[in-house]
Design an enzyme around this catalytic site. Structure first.
Site, PDB file in Angstrom:
ATOM      1  N   HIS A  10     -51.408 -37.270 -28.827  1.00  0.00           N
ATOM      2  CA  HIS A  10     -52.736 -36.955 -29.363  1.00  0.00           C
ATOM      3  C   HIS A  10     -52.682 -35.599 -30.055  1.00  0.00           C
ATOM      4  O   HIS A  10     -51.682 -34.890 -29.983  1.00  0.00           O
ATOM      5  CB  HIS A  10     -53.814 -37.008 -28.281  1.00  0.00           C
ATOM      6  CG  HIS A  10     -53.661 -36.001 -27.198  1.00  0.00           C
ATOM      7  ND1 HIS A  10     -52.643 -36.028 -26.283  1.00  0.00           N
ATOM      8  CD2 HIS A  10     -54.431 -34.923 -26.855  1.00  0.00           C
ATOM      9  CE1 HIS A  10     -52.776 -35.027 -25.426  1.00  0.00           C
ATOM     10  NE2 HIS A  10     -53.843 -34.337 -25.763  1.00  0.00           N
ATOM     11  N   ASP A  12     -52.030 -28.186 -27.674  1.00  0.00           N
ATOM     12  CA  ASP A  12     -50.927 -28.006 -26.724  1.00  0.00           C
ATOM     13  C   ASP A  12     -49.913 -29.138 -26.798  1.00  0.00           C
ATOM     14  O   ASP A  12     -48.908 -29.112 -26.086  1.00  0.00           O
ATOM     15  CB  ASP A  12     -51.452 -27.846 -25.293  1.00  0.00           C
ATOM     16  CG  ASP A  12     -52.304 -29.009 -24.816  1.00  0.00           C
ATOM     17  OD1 ASP A  12     -53.043 -29.589 -25.634  1.00  0.00           O
ATOM     18  OD2 ASP A  12     -52.251 -29.334 -23.608  1.00  0.00           O
ATOM     19  N   ASP A  40     -52.491 -37.471 -22.301  1.00  0.00           N
ATOM     20  CA  ASP A  40     -53.595 -37.008 -21.452  1.00  0.00           C
ATOM     21  C   ASP A  40     -54.603 -38.140 -21.265  1.00  0.00           C
ATOM     22  O   ASP A  40     -54.978 -38.822 -22.236  1.00  0.00           O
ATOM     23  CB  ASP A  40     -54.287 -35.815 -22.093  1.00  0.00           C
ATOM     24  CG  ASP A  40     -53.385 -34.584 -22.137  1.00  0.00           C
ATOM     25  OD1 ASP A  40     -52.215 -34.695 -21.746  1.00  0.00           O
ATOM     26  OD2 ASP A  40     -53.869 -33.523 -22.567  1.00  0.00           O
TER      27      ASP A  40
END
Length: 310
Positions: free
Chosen positions: A63, A67, A211
Site C-alpha cells: 500500500h 512507511d 497492513d
C-alpha cells in the site's frame, strides 16, 4: 527460499526497528530476490546484509503509506548507479506509477535498466513456470494488499541408480527419461521414464500481508500457507485501538494463523511504543494461541519449509 526482514517497525523509523521491508530470497530457485515493501532507508538496511540490489527482480508494494514506499526511489536509483542492468518490475496499488515516475523525473534520476510498473488489482498478478503470485485487498485505511506466493510443484527426481541397475547407463537418454518420455533402446526395449521418476516435490507457499485489520481476505490468502507474515502493530488487549487505526494485535494475528492452519507465523510491523524488553511478551501473547510463532526483528532470517517437514 528464505525470508530476510529488513525493516519490522510500524509508522516511523526507530533505533531498533526500521520501517517495513521484507526480502524473499530466491537465489537457489531463480538467482533473484523479491522485495515486499520498501520503507525509508531500506537501502541502508541492505548494506548490513549480503543482499545485492542488482539481484532484486521484483518489488511488491502492499500500500502507499509512507512507511512502506519512501525508500523506493532511492533504492531504484542506487540499483542503477551500482551497475544493475537487468530489468525490474514494481507491482503496487493504483498511484504507484505516478509516485515512482514523478520522483525519478523531478530528481533527474536516469535508470540504466528497464523498469516496468504494474498497478495491481485483485487476482493473479504474476505467473511463470515456477511461481504464482495472487493478491487480495485487505482492510486498511487505504487500499492495502496481501500476497500469496505459491511455488509450483516440481517434478520428481530421476532414479539414476535404478536405471543403472537395469542396465541403462548414464547419457543424454536420461534427460528424455526425466521428461517422462518413452524411449526405445538399441535392442528394441522400451523404457518409460515415468517408471523411474519419484513423486512430485510439493511447492512451498508463503503469505505476506500488508497492513490490515482482521478480515476474510486475509484468511483466504493465508489458508494452509507454510509461512504467514502478519502485522502485529499492537499488543493483546489493544483491539479497540487497533481497529481505530486499521491494524491488528498479536493475538488477532495468531488467531488467523490458527484458523488458516499455517505452518509458521512471523509477526512484524511492531509499534515503537513497545521497547525491546517487551518483545518477548508480545511473542508469548501470540504463542499462547498459536505456538509456532516468531516475532521478527530487523535482519531476522528464516527458511520457508513445508509444513510436513521438520
Amino acid at each position: 527460499m528464505k525470508l530476510l526482514f529488513l525493516g519490522t517497525g510500524a509508522g516511523v523509523p526507530a533505533k531498533l526497528r526500521n520501517v517495513s521491508s521484507l526480502a524473499l530470497m530466491l537465489l537457489e530457485e531463480r538467482n533473484a530476490v523479491w522485495l515486499f515493501d520498501c520503507g525509508e532507508a531500506t537501502q541502508h538496511q541492505i548494506l548490513h546484509t549480503s543482499l545485492k540490489p542488482r539481484k532484486i527482480e521484483k518489488i511488491f508494494i502492499s500500500h502507499l503509506h509512507g512507511d512502506h514506499i519512501f525508500g523506493l526511489p532511492g533504492l531504484l536509483g542506487s540499483r542503477s548507479f551500482q551497475g544493475g542492468l537487468t530489468g525490474l518490475t514494481v507491482y503496487g496499488p493504483k498511484g504507484i506509477r505516478d509516485y515512482i515516475e514523478i520522483s525519478l523525473r523531478v530528481s533527474q534520476t536516469h535508470l540504466k535498466y528497464p523498469l516496468t510498473i504494474i498497478e495491481i488489482e485483485e487476482g493473479v498478478i504474476f505467473e511463470d513456470e515456477q511461481f504464482v503470485v495472487e493478491t487480495l485487498l485487505l482492510d486498511h485505511a487505504v487500499p492495502s494488499y496481501g500476497f500469496r506466493i505459491t511455488e509450483k510443484d516440481k517434478q520428481g527426481t530421476l532414479a539414476a541408480e535404478r536405471l543403472i541397475a537395469d542396465g541403462i547407463p548414464p547419457g543424454p537418454i536420461y534427460q528424455h527419461l526425466k521428461n517422462g518420455e518413452i524411449i526405445t533402446l538399441e535392442d528394441g526395449t522400451t523404457v518409460d521414464g515415468r517408471d523411474y521418476l519419484g513423486p512430485d516435490q510439493k511447492g512451498r507457499v508463503v503469505c505476506i500481508l500488508g497492513d490490515t485489520r482482521p478480515c476474510e481476505n486475509a484468511m483466504k490468502l493465508a489458508k494452509s500457507a507454510d509461512t504467514l507474515v502478519h502485522e502485529a502493530t499492537f499488543a493483546a488487549g489493544s483491539e479497540e485501538m487497533a481497529a481505530d487505526y486499521f491494524h491488528s494485535t498479536t493475538v488477532q494475528a495468531a488467531e488467523l494463523a490458527l484458523e488458516a492452519q499455517v505452518g509458521m507465523l512471523c509477526l512484524t510491523h511492531i509499534s515503537s511504543r513497545y521497547g525491546k524488553e517487551q518483545w518477548s511478551k508480545l511473542a508469548e501473547e501470540a504463542k499462547a494461541v498459536f505456538p509456532k510463532t516468531e516475532i521478527a526483528h530487523d535482519f531476522f532470517e528464516i527458511s520457508i519449509d513445508l509444513q510436513n517437514e521438520e
